[in-house]
Design a protein around this motif. Structure first.
Motif, PDB file in Angstrom:
ATOM      1  N   PHE A   1      -3.687  -9.467   3.735  1.00 23.07           N
ATOM      2  CA  PHE A   1      -2.746  -8.400   3.407  1.00 23.07           C
ATOM      3  C   PHE A   1      -1.343  -8.983   3.355  1.00 23.07           C
ATOM      4  O   PHE A   1      -0.851  -9.535   4.327  1.00 23.07           O
ATOM      5  CB  PHE A   1      -2.824  -7.264   4.429  1.00 23.07           C
ATOM      6  CG  PHE A   1      -1.864  -6.161   4.136  1.00 23.07           C
ATOM      7  CD1 PHE A   1      -1.992  -5.406   2.987  1.00 23.07           C
ATOM      8  CD2 PHE A   1      -0.819  -5.894   4.988  1.00 23.07           C
ATOM      9  CE1 PHE A   1      -1.090  -4.400   2.687  1.00 23.07           C
ATOM     10  CE2 PHE A   1       0.089  -4.892   4.708  1.00 23.07           C
ATOM     11  CZ  PHE A   1      -0.048  -4.141   3.552  1.00 23.07           C
ATOM     12  N   CYS A   2      -0.701  -8.815   2.201  1.00 20.68           N
ATOM     13  CA  CYS A   2       0.614  -9.414   1.961  1.00 20.68           C
ATOM     14  C   CYS A   2       1.777  -8.454   2.195  1.00 20.68           C
ATOM     15  O   CYS A   2       2.820  -8.552   1.551  1.00 20.68           O
ATOM     16  CB  CYS A   2       0.671  -9.977   0.538  1.00 20.68           C
ATOM     17  SG  CYS A   2      -0.447 -11.362   0.269  1.00 20.68           S
ATOM     18  N   GLY A   3       1.637  -7.528   3.123  1.00 23.92           N
ATOM     19  CA  GLY A   3       2.760  -6.735   3.593  1.00 23.92           C
ATOM     20  C   GLY A   3       3.053  -5.431   2.877  1.00 23.92           C
ATOM     21  O   GLY A   3       2.544  -5.132   1.813  1.00 23.92           O
ATOM     22  N   ASP A   4       3.918  -4.663   3.531  1.00 21.03           N
ATOM     23  CA  ASP A   4       4.350  -3.318   3.124  1.00 21.03           C
ATOM     24  C   ASP A   4       3.191  -2.333   3.146  1.00 21.03           C
ATOM     25  O   ASP A   4       2.729  -1.841   2.117  1.00 21.03           O
ATOM     26  CB  ASP A   4       5.049  -3.319   1.763  1.00 21.03           C
ATOM     27  CG  ASP A   4       6.515  -3.720   1.858  1.00 21.03           C
ATOM     28  OD1 ASP A   4       6.972  -4.051   2.974  1.00 21.03           O
ATOM     29  OD2 ASP A   4       7.196  -3.705   0.831  1.00 21.03           O
ATOM     30  N   GLY A   5       2.768  -2.033   4.374  1.00 21.23           N
ATOM     31  CA  GLY A   5       1.692  -1.070   4.568  1.00 21.23           C
ATOM     32  C   GLY A   5       1.155  -1.071   5.985  1.00 21.23           C
ATOM     33  O   GLY A   5       0.000  -0.757   6.220  1.00 21.23           O
ATOM     34  N   TYR A   6       2.015  -1.409   6.927  1.00 19.41           N
ATOM     35  CA  TYR A   6       1.612  -1.481   8.340  1.00 19.41           C
ATOM     36  C   TYR A   6       0.849  -0.232   8.796  1.00 19.41           C
ATOM     37  O   TYR A   6      -0.224  -0.362   9.403  1.00 19.41           O
ATOM     38  CB  TYR A   6       2.847  -1.731   9.198  1.00 19.41           C
ATOM     39  CG  TYR A   6       2.600  -1.783  10.675  1.00 19.41           C
ATOM     40  CD1 TYR A   6       2.058  -2.911  11.268  1.00 19.41           C
ATOM     41  CD2 TYR A   6       2.918  -0.693  11.497  1.00 19.41           C
ATOM     42  CE1 TYR A   6       1.829  -2.972  12.636  1.00 19.41           C
ATOM     43  CE2 TYR A   6       2.698  -0.747  12.856  1.00 19.41           C
ATOM     44  CZ  TYR A   6       2.161  -1.877  13.426  1.00 19.41           C
ATOM     45  OH  TYR A   6       1.934  -1.930  14.775  1.00 19.41           O
TER      46      TYR A   6
ATOM     47  N   THR B   1       0.814  -1.210   0.000  1.00 20.29           N
ATOM     48  CA  THR B   1       0.000   0.000   0.000  1.00 20.29           C
ATOM     49  C   THR B   1       0.853   1.268   0.000  1.00 20.29           C
ATOM     50  O   THR B   1       0.424   2.283  -0.535  1.00 20.29           O
ATOM     51  CB  THR B   1      -0.959   0.006   1.193  1.00 20.29           C
ATOM     52  OG1 THR B   1      -0.203  -0.061   2.408  1.00 20.29           O
ATOM     53  CG2 THR B   1      -1.916  -1.174   1.117  1.00 20.29           C
ATOM     54  N   HIS B   2       2.014   1.227   0.604  1.00 23.09           N
ATOM     55  CA  HIS B   2       3.000   2.310   0.569  1.00 23.09           C
ATOM     56  C   HIS B   2       2.385   3.705   0.695  1.00 23.09           C
ATOM     57  O   HIS B   2       2.568   4.575  -0.162  1.00 23.09           O
ATOM     58  CB  HIS B   2       3.864   2.204  -0.690  1.00 23.09           C
ATOM     59  CG  HIS B   2       4.693   0.968  -0.723  1.00 23.09           C
ATOM     60  ND1 HIS B   2       5.754   0.762   0.129  1.00 23.09           N
ATOM     61  CD2 HIS B   2       4.606  -0.148  -1.496  1.00 23.09           C
ATOM     62  CE1 HIS B   2       6.302  -0.411  -0.117  1.00 23.09           C
ATOM     63  NE2 HIS B   2       5.618  -0.989  -1.102  1.00 23.09           N
ATOM     64  N   GLY B   3       1.632   3.916   1.778  1.00 22.08           N
ATOM     65  CA  GLY B   3       1.107   5.236   2.092  1.00 22.08           C
ATOM     66  C   GLY B   3      -0.249   5.570   1.518  1.00 22.08           C
ATOM     67  O   GLY B   3      -0.800   6.626   1.820  1.00 22.08           O
ATOM     68  N   ARG B   4      -0.835   4.712   0.716  1.00 24.21           N
ATOM     69  CA  ARG B   4      -2.095   5.032   0.028  1.00 24.21           C
ATOM     70  C   ARG B   4      -3.310   4.514   0.802  1.00 24.21           C
ATOM     71  O   ARG B   4      -4.028   3.643   0.340  1.00 24.21           O
ATOM     72  CB  ARG B   4      -2.077   4.473  -1.389  1.00 24.21           C
ATOM     73  CG  ARG B   4      -1.059   5.102  -2.308  1.00 24.21           C
ATOM     74  CD  ARG B   4      -1.292   6.596  -2.545  1.00 24.21           C
ATOM     75  NE  ARG B   4      -2.614   6.955  -3.015  1.00 24.21           N
ATOM     76  CZ  ARG B   4      -2.949   7.050  -4.306  1.00 24.21           C
ATOM     77  NH1 ARG B   4      -2.059   6.829  -5.239  1.00 24.21           N
ATOM     78  NH2 ARG B   4      -4.185   7.382  -4.638  1.00 24.21           N
TER      79      ARG B   4
ATOM     80  N   GLY C   1      -0.650  -7.495  -7.379  1.00 22.46           N
ATOM     81  CA  GLY C   1      -0.067  -6.225  -7.784  1.00 22.46           C
ATOM     82  C   GLY C   1       0.124  -5.343  -6.564  1.00 22.46           C
ATOM     83  O   GLY C   1       0.300  -5.834  -5.456  1.00 22.46           O
ATOM     84  N   SER C   2       0.057  -4.057  -6.742  1.00 22.95           N
ATOM     85  CA  SER C   2       0.309  -3.110  -5.655  1.00 22.95           C
ATOM     86  C   SER C   2      -0.824  -2.110  -5.541  1.00 22.95           C
ATOM     87  O   SER C   2      -1.235  -1.521  -6.541  1.00 22.95           O
ATOM     88  CB  SER C   2       1.623  -2.374  -5.915  1.00 22.95           C
ATOM     89  OG  SER C   2       1.800  -1.323  -4.989  1.00 22.95           O
ATOM     90  N   VAL C   3      -1.292  -1.896  -4.315  1.00 22.28           N
ATOM     91  CA  VAL C   3      -2.307  -0.876  -4.066  1.00 22.28           C
ATOM     92  C   VAL C   3      -1.701   0.517  -4.239  1.00 22.28           C
ATOM     93  O   VAL C   3      -2.337   1.413  -4.764  1.00 22.28           O
ATOM     94  CB  VAL C   3      -2.906  -1.033  -2.646  1.00 22.28           C
ATOM     95  CG1 VAL C   3      -3.753   0.180  -2.266  1.00 22.28           C
ATOM     96  CG2 VAL C   3      -3.730  -2.301  -2.551  1.00 22.28           C
ATOM     97  N   GLY C   4      -0.454   0.683  -3.835  1.00 21.77           N
ATOM     98  CA  GLY C   4       0.119   2.018  -3.787  1.00 21.77           C
ATOM     99  C   GLY C   4       1.122   2.402  -4.850  1.00 21.77           C
ATOM    100  O   GLY C   4       1.296   3.580  -5.126  1.00 21.77           O
ATOM    101  N   ARG C   5       1.822   1.429  -5.436  1.00 24.22           N
ATOM    102  CA  ARG C   5       2.889   1.756  -6.391  1.00 24.22           C
ATOM    103  C   ARG C   5       3.035   0.676  -7.448  1.00 24.22           C
ATOM    104  O   ARG C   5       4.042  -0.032  -7.500  1.00 24.22           O
ATOM    105  CB  ARG C   5       4.229   1.894  -5.671  1.00 24.22           C
ATOM    106  CG  ARG C   5       4.359   3.042  -4.748  1.00 24.22           C
ATOM    107  CD  ARG C   5       5.785   3.101  -4.228  1.00 24.22           C
ATOM    108  NE  ARG C   5       5.885   4.033  -3.124  1.00 24.22           N
ATOM    109  CZ  ARG C   5       6.823   4.005  -2.222  1.00 24.22           C
ATOM    110  NH1 ARG C   5       7.768   3.087  -2.270  1.00 24.22           N
ATOM    111  NH2 ARG C   5       6.851   4.884  -1.263  1.00 24.22           N
ATOM    112  N   SER C   6       2.080   0.571  -8.307  1.00 31.32           N
ATOM    113  CA  SER C   6       2.137  -0.460  -9.330  1.00 31.32           C
ATOM    114  C   SER C   6       3.321  -0.237 -10.268  1.00 31.32           C
ATOM    115  O   SER C   6       3.648   0.885 -10.626  1.00 31.32           O
ATOM    116  CB  SER C   6       0.846  -0.471 -10.153  1.00 31.32           C
ATOM    117  OG  SER C   6       0.948  -1.418 -11.189  1.00 31.32           O
TER     118      SER C   6
END
Length: 160
Positions: A33-38, A10-13, A131-136
């Motif tokens: 949730f598979c990580g990177d977005g705590y 998610t990286h901030g999104r 894919g990525s929620v925040g930075r595809s």
């Protein structure tokens, strides 16, 4: 039919996390949730404390994150292995991830980390990266949906 929403990176999104949860909160039995977005998940749980969600830690999650690096869940008799993927070097290939999932008897292996969508079936095992929620790194930001039914397992990736 059972719906499971899978998302990662998610990286901030938080705005996009909120959007995908609002789309599926009434229909999904589980969110993975598979990580990177705590931080985004902590915010999400403030507003949705009863959300059925399981989370794993990614390589960019902060030290205070105590989630496991991998997890195995069983839904409607289907075992789903999920991890962020960095510990399995998924950027260089899926062999290690695939072998671990098979060793655990999983039918589905979900992961993130690469920010690249993947839906692949290999000899009885579904490999799934939403894919990525925040930075595809491949078109639009995205998340995934797993549908379990008597007819089988179906995967789809949804744009945000």
């Amino acid at each position: 039919m059972t719906e499971i929403v899978v998302f990662s990176d998610t990286h901030g999104r938080y705005d996009l996390v909120k959007k995908l949860v609002e789309r599926h909160e009434k229909t999904a039995k589980l969110f993975l949730f598979c990580g990177d977005g705590y931080p985004q998940i902590q915010t999400l749980l403030t507003y949705h404390p009863n959300l059925p969600i399981r989370c794993v830690r990614g390589n960019c999650d902060p030290f205070e994150c105590t989630w496991p690096v991998e997890d195995l869940v069983e839904v409607d008799g289907v075992k789903i292995f999920f991890t962020h993927g960095h510990a399995y070097q998924v950027g260089y290939g899926l062999e290690e991830l695939e072998q671990t999932a098979r060793d655990l008897g999983a039918s589905i292996a979900c992961y993130g980390h690469t920010h690249v969508r993947l839906e692949e079936y290999r000899q009885g095992l579904y490999l799934f990266n939403p894919g990525s929620v925040g930075r595809s790194r491949m078109g639009k930001n995205s998340y995934g949906v797993l549908e379990l039914s008597d007819a089988g397992i179906f995967t789809r990736i949804c744009d945000l």
